[in-house]
Design a protein around this motif. Sequence first.
Motif, short mmCIF file in Angstrom:
data_model
loop_
_atom_site.label_atom_id
_atom_site.label_comp_id
_atom_site.label_asym_id
_atom_site.label_seq_id
_atom_site.Cartn_x
_atom_site.Cartn_y
_atom_site.Cartn_z
N TYR A 62 43.28 65.73 54.15
CA TYR A 62 42.67 65.16 53.06
C TYR A 62 43.20 64.46 52.32
CZ TYR A 62 38.96 64.18 49.51
OH TYR A 62 38.29 63.62 48.44
N GLN A 63 44.37 65.30 51.62
CA GLN A 63 45.31 64.48 50.57
C GLN A 63 46.03 63.48 51.15
OE1 GLN A 63 47.43 68.31 49.52
NE2 GLN A 63 47.85 67.19 47.67
N ILE A 64 46.36 63.49 52.23
CA ILE A 64 47.18 62.44 52.89
C ILE A 64 46.11 61.07 53.15
CG2 ILE A 64 48.29 61.67 55.34
CD1 ILE A 64 49.49 64.60 55.30
N GLU A 65 45.01 61.38 53.69
CA GLU A 65 44.13 60.31 53.64
C GLU A 65 43.98 59.54 52.61
OE1 GLU A 65 42.22 61.44 58.00
OE2 GLU A 65 41.08 61.89 56.13
N GLN A 66 43.74 60.36 51.60
CA GLN A 66 43.13 59.69 50.37
C GLN A 66 44.37 58.88 49.73
OE1 GLN A 66 40.17 59.82 48.88
NE2 GLN A 66 39.73 60.55 50.66
N ALA A 67 45.79 59.47 49.99
CA ALA A 67 46.86 58.63 49.54
C ALA A 67 46.79 57.39 50.16
CB ALA A 67 48.03 59.52 49.81
N ALA A 68 46.56 57.48 51.48
CA ALA A 68 46.44 56.18 52.31
C ALA A 68 45.41 55.36 51.97
CB ALA A 68 46.24 56.64 53.76
N LYS A 69 44.44 55.80 51.47
CA LYS A 69 43.25 54.98 50.98
C LYS A 69 43.78 54.35 49.75
CE LYS A 69 38.19 55.37 49.54
NZ LYS A 69 37.23 56.30 49.52
N GLN A 70 44.21 54.95 49.03
CA GLN A 70 44.63 54.25 47.43
C GLN A 70 45.53 53.35 47.95
OE1 GLN A 70 46.63 56.92 45.17
NE2 GLN A 70 47.62 55.20 43.79
N LEU A 71 46.38 53.25 48.84
CA LEU A 71 47.45 52.05 49.26
C LEU A 71 46.61 51.18 49.81
CD1 LEU A 71 50.83 53.63 50.32
CD2 LEU A 71 50.45 52.40 48.18
#
Length: 91
Positions: A62-71
């Motif tokens: 979830y954290q990794i996907e949220q970071a990818a979403k931000q980028l």
Amino acid sequence: MHISFPSCMPEYCARDLVLAFPAHVDDRSVQCAITAEALEDHFGARSLREDDLVQAFLAHRYQIEQAAKQLLEEVGAKPVLLHSGFFRFSA
């Protein structure tokens, strides 16, 4: 812009030492990836072995996907690569 992540397993790329995972941006598929270094430094991967990297990814998906979403929101529907420095400065 609607961004979602399918629940498939990430793919290990030994040449680049990354785990790749897809995102769907609107109706397009976009490749995202996270470096092995980021998984070790910030998500507890025990080593560069594929199994250790995948385990860390799944535990913190979830954290990794949220970071990818931000980028993805910043660059649009273009591939993104999450480096260790991104997490160092975004946390």
